[in-house]
Enzyme design. Structure first.
Site, short mmCIF file in Angstrom:
data_model
loop_
_atom_site.label_atom_id
_atom_site.label_comp_id
_atom_site.label_asym_id
_atom_site.label_seq_id
_atom_site.Cartn_x
_atom_site.Cartn_y
_atom_site.Cartn_z
CG ASP A 70 21.64 28.63 105.72
OD1 ASP A 70 22.53 28.84 105.02
OD2 ASP A 70 20.28 28.48 105.31
CG HIS A 107 29.26 33.68 104.37
ND1 HIS A 107 29.56 34.17 103.17
CD2 HIS A 107 27.77 33.31 104.00
CE1 HIS A 107 28.65 34.26 102.15
NE2 HIS A 107 27.47 33.72 102.76
CG HIS A 154 24.67 26.71 98.58
ND1 HIS A 154 24.38 28.03 98.99
CD2 HIS A 154 24.26 26.82 97.44
CE1 HIS A 154 24.10 28.98 98.31
NE2 HIS A 154 23.92 28.36 97.14
C1 SDX Z 1 24.90 29.86 102.50
O1 SDX Z 1 28.01 32.20 99.35
C2 SDX Z 1 26.99 32.44 99.96
O2 SDX Z 1 26.78 33.71 99.81
C3 SDX Z 1 26.01 31.47 100.59
C4 SDX Z 1 24.73 32.03 101.18
C5 SDX Z 1 23.97 32.43 99.85
O3 SDX Z 1 23.05 33.37 100.54
O4 SDX Z 1 23.63 31.97 99.07
O5 SDX Z 1 25.14 32.96 102.08
C6 SDX Z 1 24.11 30.90 101.73
O6 SDX Z 1 25.35 28.78 102.01
C7 SDX Z 1 25.30 30.31 103.68
C8 SDX Z 1 26.41 28.98 104.60
C9 SDX Z 1 25.58 27.98 105.03
N1 SDX Z 1 26.54 26.72 105.30
C10 SDX Z 1 27.06 26.40 106.54
O7 SDX Z 1 26.33 26.68 107.42
C11 SDX Z 1 27.93 25.02 106.59
C12 SDX Z 1 28.88 25.43 107.69
N2 SDX Z 1 29.67 26.38 107.13
C13 SDX Z 1 30.80 26.00 106.65
O8 SDX Z 1 30.74 24.67 105.88
C14 SDX Z 1 31.84 27.06 105.98
O9 SDX Z 1 31.74 28.07 106.78
C15 SDX Z 1 31.08 27.23 104.60
C16 SDX Z 1 30.90 26.24 103.58
C17 SDX Z 1 29.99 28.16 104.62
C18 SDX Z 1 32.16 28.39 103.89
O10 SDX Z 1 33.34 27.52 103.74
P1 SDX Z 1 34.88 28.27 103.31
O11 SDX Z 1 34.70 29.54 103.08
O12 SDX Z 1 35.50 27.24 102.47
O13 SDX Z 1 35.10 28.23 104.96
P2 SDX Z 1 36.89 27.84 104.96
O14 SDX Z 1 36.94 26.28 105.05
O15 SDX Z 1 37.57 28.72 104.48
O16 SDX Z 1 36.85 28.20 106.69
C19 SDX Z 1 38.22 28.42 107.15
C20 SDX Z 1 38.41 27.58 108.54
C21 SDX Z 1 38.68 26.09 108.18
O17 SDX Z 1 39.40 25.44 109.21
P3 SDX Z 1 40.98 25.15 109.04
O18 SDX Z 1 41.17 24.54 107.38
O19 SDX Z 1 41.52 26.94 108.88
O20 SDX Z 1 41.54 24.56 109.85
O21 SDX Z 1 37.15 27.22 109.36
C22 SDX Z 1 36.66 26.22 109.23
C23 SDX Z 1 37.39 25.49 108.14
O22 SDX Z 1 37.65 24.02 108.29
N3 SDX Z 1 35.44 26.22 109.42
C24 SDX Z 1 34.38 25.53 110.02
C25 SDX Z 1 33.28 25.95 109.86
N4 SDX Z 1 33.03 26.91 108.81
C26 SDX Z 1 34.52 26.99 108.53
N5 SDX Z 1 34.63 24.79 111.29
C27 SDX Z 1 33.53 24.41 111.90
N6 SDX Z 1 32.18 24.90 111.57
C28 SDX Z 1 31.97 25.56 110.55
N7 SDX Z 1 30.93 25.98 110.19
#
Ligand code: SDX
Length: 399
Positions: free
Chosen positions: A333, A277, A238
């Protein structure tokens, strides 16, 4: 079951949570606050005006804005006990730990703001006590961040100044060499930080804001609820992601190492921090604006060398079908850490630069919940997938 997933009330089939504060269209990469597109607010507003809009529902008239700014900027001082508490923290404490501790302590220092002591309806239909604590919490957030920086620098605390802008005052408290010194932060950096604060102020029902609304629904005092929300924001998935992005780019080290890193991401050995996201399945509109702001900051501070790796990494990911199919695009971010690095903030200070402005969003949702549903506690349900009904087995009969 799902590996790393941010808690999302919608997963538990809880009723959709209605709100008048923020609207996001994830497919279009669109964001607006109280009807105003984020692009217009970033260009024309300042943080305190946007905070007023989020909390009270409309852009303030001049007199309302002047009074609001006067009130917030005259509630930036911290009680002596709190200043001593922050001063007692280790120099290498993570600033988010200091922020969480400070707001938990602020609750202790404000018994008059505590429904546990004053009665559960303290904030229900009592605008004066609610507004007074909203002003106090917003005013002190930047001071807590600045004081944690002074602990890190091993320099004395600098008292806040009411004649400066919100972000400008935070930079003054961090950078000034002595109280009352005629130091003013670079206006380009103060404005850049104001824009970043606008962009980070609110984002609908994200992990930390749903924490504020969830914890606040038990009628705890708002200081303790802010401490809980800051703990949620601290996590690397986050608000801690802006720090994790820079650690990731430093680890990649050069443009030549980008393909290997992305291969590791595809093998699930690495996470591409700053991408992806839960809601945006298109580029986060805030990310585009932050990238533009970075050019202004690089003019003032010098171009951050890591930007070249960041650009190469972003371009390679956006050109790779694996990321496109998963709809992984830069989020808020991805670029902000490069700005903070160019401005000279220590790496572990980046999340607190997210937390300070997000206090406005937390307060807006806390107020909205109490004003609309009063004392309605949040109590999501779970789908039970455990063992079927069975009888107790005495110890001696167990395998
Ligand atoms: C913020 O919610 C908000 O609005 C948050 C925010 C705010 O203003 O409050 O916008 C701020 O928190 C932005 C996000 C910052 N976090 C990161 O950058 C960390 C990296 N991102 C991931 O951890 C992820 O994208 C999340 C946590 C942000 C979102 O998680 P989700 O929605 O649970 O993503 P998902 O698991 O459904 O993704 C689908 C697929 C998965 O793979 P499969 O299971 O389909 O094989 O995509 C993959 C995930 O493993 N994936 C990623 C990834 N993000 C998702 N793989 C590699 N790198 C990534 N960043």
């Amino acid at each position: 079951a799902n590996g790393i997933r941010i808690f999302d009330p919608a997963y538990l089939n809880t009723a959709a949570i209605s709100s008048k504060i923020t609207f996001i269209d994830g497919d279009k990469g669109f964001l607006m606050h109280r009807g105003y597109p984020i692009e217009q607010l970033a260009e024309k507003s300042d943080f305190l005006e946007t905070a007023y809009l989020l909390i009270y529902g409309d852009l303030p008239a001049k007199q309302q804005y002047d009074l609001w700014k006067y009130e917030v900027m005259h509630h930036t001082f911290l009680a002596d006990d709190l200043t001593k508490l922050i001063g007692s923290m280790r120099y290498d404490s993570h600033p988010m730990s200091v922020f969480i501790s400070a707001f938990a302590a602020m609750g202790a220092f404000a018994p008059e703001a505590n429904p546990a002591l004053q009665g559960r309806n303290l904030y229900i239909n009592n605008k004066d006590i609610m507004n007074k604590n909203i002003i106090r919490i917003l005013g002190k957030a930047a001071t807590v961040a600045a004081f944690s920086m002074r602990v890190r620098m091993n320099r004395p605390f600098i008292s806040p100044r009411a004649d400066l802008g919100y972000a400008e005052n935070m930079l003054y408290m961090m950078d000034s060499m002595s109280e009352g010194e005629n130091y003013k932060p670079d206006a380009r950096l103060a404005r850049a930080l104001e824009i970043l604060f606008i962009l980070h102020a609110d984002h609908e029902m994200n992990c930390s804001t749903s924490t504020m609304t969830h914890v606040g629904s038990s009628l705890v005092d708002p200081y303790s609820a802010v401490a809980a929300s800051a703990a949620a924001l601290y996590g690397p998935l986050h608000g801690g992601a802006n720090e994790a992005v820079i650690r990731m780019i430093e680890k990649i080290g050069s443009v030549e190492n980008v393909p290997k890193f992305l291969a590791d991401v595809k093998e699930k050995k690495e996470l591409l921090f700053g991408f992806g996201h839960r809601v945006y399945k298109n580029t986060d509109p805030r990310s585009k604006i932050i990238k533009e702001v970075s050019e202004t900051v690089f003019e003032a501070c010098g171009r951050e060398p890591l930007i070249e790796v960041a650009i190469a990494l972003k371009d390679a990911a956006l050109a790779d079908p694996w990321f496109v199919e998963k709809k992984l695009y830069p989020n808020v971010d991805y670029w902000s850490g490069l700005i903070y690095k160019a401005m000279g903030f220590p790496l572990d200070f980046y999340p607190i630069l997210f937390a300070v402005p997000r206090v406005a969003g937390w307060l807006a949702h806390w107020k909205q919940a109490l004003d609309t549903s009063g004392a309605k506690i949040w109590r999501p349900r779970q789908v039970y997938v455990g063992e079927k009904l069975r009888d107790y087995i005495p110890m001696e009969q167990r395998a």
